[in-house]
Write a protein that holds these residues in place. Structure first.
Motif, PDB file in Angstrom:
ATOM      1  N   ASN A   1      -6.487   3.030   4.876  1.00  0.00           N
ATOM      2  CA  ASN A   1      -6.017   1.833   4.954  1.00  0.00           C
ATOM      3  C   ASN A   1      -4.996   1.866   3.623  1.00  0.00           C
ATOM      4  N   LEU A   2      -5.222   2.346   2.332  1.00  0.00           N
ATOM      5  CA  LEU A   2      -4.137   2.302   1.291  1.00  0.00           C
ATOM      6  C   LEU A   2      -3.074   2.165   1.403  1.00  0.00           C
ATOM      7  N   GLN A   3      -2.504   3.288   2.125  1.00  0.00           N
ATOM      8  CA  GLN A   3      -1.146   3.242   2.905  1.00  0.00           C
ATOM      9  C   GLN A   3      -0.275   2.333   2.476  1.00  0.00           C
ATOM     10  N   ARG A   4      -1.131   1.127   3.444  1.00  0.00           N
ATOM     11  CA  ARG A   4      -0.629  -0.359   3.618  1.00  0.00           C
ATOM     12  C   ARG A   4      -1.445  -1.390   3.425  1.00  0.00           C
ATOM     13  N   GLN A   5      -2.720  -1.664   2.929  1.00  0.00           N
ATOM     14  CA  GLN A   5      -3.435  -2.653   2.647  1.00  0.00           C
ATOM     15  C   GLN A   5      -3.006  -3.180   1.248  1.00  0.00           C
ATOM     16  N   ILE A   6      -2.277  -3.409   0.666  1.00  0.00           N
ATOM     17  CA  ILE A   6      -1.869  -3.328  -0.951  1.00  0.00           C
ATOM     18  C   ILE A   6      -3.171  -4.446  -1.539  1.00  0.00           C
ATOM     19  N   VAL A   7      -3.611  -5.345  -0.951  1.00  0.00           N
ATOM     20  CA  VAL A   7      -4.814  -5.850  -1.520  1.00  0.00           C
ATOM     21  C   VAL A   7      -5.925  -4.906  -2.365  1.00  0.00           C
TER      22      VAL A   7
ATOM     23  N   GLY B   1     -15.223   2.236   0.187  1.00  0.00           N
ATOM     24  CA  GLY B   1     -16.362   1.865   0.686  1.00  0.00           C
ATOM     25  C   GLY B   1     -17.074   0.820   0.543  1.00  0.00           C
ATOM     26  N   VAL B   2     -16.090  -0.693  -0.359  1.00  0.00           N
ATOM     27  CA  VAL B   2     -16.703  -1.753  -0.332  1.00  0.00           C
ATOM     28  C   VAL B   2     -15.985  -2.404   0.635  1.00  0.00           C
ATOM     29  N   LEU B   3     -16.951  -3.759   1.210  1.00  0.00           N
ATOM     30  CA  LEU B   3     -16.454  -4.571   1.712  1.00  0.00           C
ATOM     31  C   LEU B   3     -15.121  -4.857   1.286  1.00  0.00           C
ATOM     32  N   LYS B   4     -14.018  -5.463   2.708  1.00  0.00           N
ATOM     33  CA  LYS B   4     -12.720  -5.615   2.162  1.00  0.00           C
ATOM     34  C   LYS B   4     -12.857  -6.930   1.634  1.00  0.00           C
ATOM     35  N   VAL B   5     -13.605  -7.940   2.588  1.00  0.00           N
ATOM     36  CA  VAL B   5     -13.152  -8.920   1.671  1.00  0.00           C
ATOM     37  C   VAL B   5     -13.710  -9.487   0.124  1.00  0.00           C
TER      38      VAL B   5
ATOM     39  N   SER C   1      -4.273   1.771  14.015  1.00  0.00           N
ATOM     40  CA  SER C   1      -5.754   2.919  13.999  1.00  0.00           C
ATOM     41  C   SER C   1      -5.141   4.189  14.484  1.00  0.00           C
ATOM     42  N   GLU C   2      -5.214   3.800  16.253  1.00  0.00           N
ATOM     43  CA  GLU C   2      -5.033   4.657  16.761  1.00  0.00           C
ATOM     44  C   GLU C   2      -2.696   5.111  17.187  1.00  0.00           C
TER      45      GLU C   2
ATOM     46  N   ASN D   1      -4.617 -28.951  -2.607  1.00  0.00           N
ATOM     47  CA  ASN D   1      -5.556 -29.375  -2.109  1.00  0.00           C
ATOM     48  C   ASN D   1      -5.905 -28.517  -1.092  1.00  0.00           C
ATOM     49  N   SER D   2      -5.086 -28.003  -0.220  1.00  0.00           N
ATOM     50  CA  SER D   2      -5.643 -27.422   1.083  1.00  0.00           C
ATOM     51  C   SER D   2      -6.648 -26.064   1.411  1.00  0.00           C
ATOM     52  N   LYS D   3      -6.786 -26.313   1.954  1.00  0.00           N
ATOM     53  CA  LYS D   3      -7.800 -24.393   2.729  1.00  0.00           C
ATOM     54  C   LYS D   3      -7.384 -23.529   3.579  1.00  0.00           C
ATOM     55  N   VAL D   4      -7.147 -22.850   3.515  1.00  0.00           N
ATOM     56  CA  VAL D   4      -6.796 -21.410   4.524  1.00  0.00           C
ATOM     57  C   VAL D   4      -7.480 -20.058   4.895  1.00  0.00           C
ATOM     58  N   LEU D   5      -7.940 -20.497   5.845  1.00  0.00           N
ATOM     59  CA  LEU D   5      -8.518 -19.243   6.930  1.00  0.00           C
ATOM     60  C   LEU D   5      -7.716 -18.007   7.065  1.00  0.00           C
ATOM     61  N   ILE D   6      -8.169 -16.439   5.941  1.00  0.00           N
ATOM     62  CA  ILE D   6      -7.109 -15.120   6.207  1.00  0.00           C
ATOM     63  C   ILE D   6      -8.037 -14.442   7.108  1.00  0.00           C
ATOM     64  N   VAL D   7      -7.675 -14.455   8.509  1.00  0.00           N
ATOM     65  CA  VAL D   7      -8.364 -13.678   9.383  1.00  0.00           C
ATOM     66  C   VAL D   7      -8.216 -11.759   9.191  1.00  0.00           C
ATOM     67  N   GLY D   8      -9.321 -11.320   8.925  1.00  0.00           N
ATOM     68  CA  GLY D   8      -7.931  -9.890   8.917  1.00  0.00           C
ATOM     69  C   GLY D   8      -7.420  -9.598   7.219  1.00  0.00           C
ATOM     70  N   LEU D   9      -8.541  -9.222   6.192  1.00  0.00           N
ATOM     71  CA  LEU D   9      -7.521  -8.624   4.854  1.00  0.00           C
ATOM     72  C   LEU D   9      -7.578  -6.904   4.962  1.00  0.00           C
ATOM     73  N   GLY D  10      -6.893  -6.597   5.857  1.00  0.00           N
ATOM     74  CA  GLY D  10      -5.789  -4.995   6.377  1.00  0.00           C
ATOM     75  C   GLY D  10      -4.314  -5.441   5.833  1.00  0.00           C
ATOM     76  N   GLY D  11      -3.012  -4.825   6.801  1.00  0.00           N
ATOM     77  CA  GLY D  11      -1.977  -4.636   5.995  1.00  0.00           C
ATOM     78  C   GLY D  11      -1.152  -6.597   6.496  1.00  0.00           C
ATOM     79  N   LEU D  12      -1.400  -6.901   7.283  1.00  0.00           N
ATOM     80  CA  LEU D  12      -1.397  -8.190   7.892  1.00  0.00           C
ATOM     81  C   LEU D  12      -1.678  -8.840   6.361  1.00  0.00           C
ATOM     82  N   GLY D  13      -3.167  -9.267   6.221  1.00  0.00           N
ATOM     83  CA  GLY D  13      -3.434 -10.073   5.470  1.00  0.00           C
ATOM     84  C   GLY D  13      -3.566  -9.508   3.541  1.00  0.00           C
ATOM     85  N   SER D  14      -3.417  -8.232   3.597  1.00  0.00           N
ATOM     86  CA  SER D  14      -2.703  -8.123   2.665  1.00  0.00           C
ATOM     87  C   SER D  14      -1.576  -9.148   1.204  1.00  0.00           C
TER      88      SER D  14
END
Ligand code: ZN
Length: 251
Positions: free
Chosen positions: A68-74, A81-85, A187-188, A29-42
């Motif tokens: 991104n693919l080295q760590r963004q496992i989702v 080229g596709v939107l991460k979301v 990235s830097e 019954n809960s709603k969670v917002l995940i901001v950023g779908l990168g290394g942590l968000g995956s």
């Protein structure tokens, strides 16, 4: 209610006394917002989807790049080229068809955040940008929403939970103020994949604890991870009465 398929799917966590059917229902019954779908968000998104958090809101305006693919496992190579979301939404719905996944590709701003946060229970900060972090913190404090914050760069990571409903809890600004040096991102500077995986997993764990109501969340504590020595350290963090975000809450 949980149907038979859900009872079976989540059985290994329902078996835990501190989750049980009641905790599983709270997750559903809960709603969670995940901001950023990168290394942590995956890992955050994958674990919360797998655990049966009923509604996930994914916010990211970026598209998937090969670096991104080295760590963004989702994400998958086929989604370059596709939107991460959108890439994450497809993966998460495939993982768990019992949950709803909303994709938000608009930039989150001080203007649109308050409206979005109204229906959210917990916010997970998986961004790598100090300005957005600060904005998110201010919006969460104003909306009285728990913020689960994680960060990782090079071989260092950190996690903490900021709870505006807890008078002892600092907010992100109490701890980090107006900024470390602006701008240095993964990235830097580079970052290790398993380290962001570890920090994201810790964030997901905090979300489950907060929603299902068990354990001792990382409120008032900043957990530091040194990937090189494999050492964890914990700092006590306190509310700053002069904080410009949360300091006048009882004033
Ligand atoms: Zn504060």
């Amino acid at each position: 209610m949980l149907n038979d398929e859900e009872l079976l799917r989540y059985s290994r966590q329902i078996l835990l006394n501190h989750v049980d059917v009641a905790g599983q229902l709270r997750l559903k019954n809960s709603k969670v917002l995940i901001v950023g779908l990168g290394g942590l968000g995956s890992p955050v998104a994958l674990y919360l989807a797998a655990a049966g958090v009923g509604e996930l809101y994914l916010a990211d305006f970026d598209t998937l790049d090969v670096s991104n693919l080295q760590r963004q496992i989702v994400h998958d190579t086929a989604a370059l080229g596709v939107l991460k979301v959108e890439s994450a939404q497809t993966r998460l719905q495939g993982l768990n068809p019992h949950i709803a996944v909303q994709a938000i590709s608009d930039k989150l701003t001080a203007e649109n955040l308050p409206n979005l946060l109204q229906s959210i229970d917990v916010v997970v900060d998986c961004t790598d940008n100090f300005t957005i972090r600060s904005q998110l913190n201010a919006a969460c404090f104003a909306a009285q929403k728990v913020l689960v914050s994680g960060a990782a760069i090079r071989a260092d990571g950190q996690v903490s939970v900021y709870d505006p409903n807890n008078a002892q809890s600092p907010c992100y600004h109490c701890v980090f103020g107006d900024g470390e040096e602006e701008g240095l991102t993964c990235s830097e500077a580079g970052v290790l994949g398993p380290l962001v995986g570890l920090i994201g997993s810790l964030q997901a764990l905090e979300v489950l604890k907060i929603i299902a109501g068990f354990g001792e969340p990382l409120i008032g504590r900043l957990l530091l991870v040194d990937a090189l020595s494999s050492r964890f350290r914990e700092l006590k963090v306190r509310r700053d009465p002069q904080c410009k975000v949360c300091g006048v809450r009882h004033g």
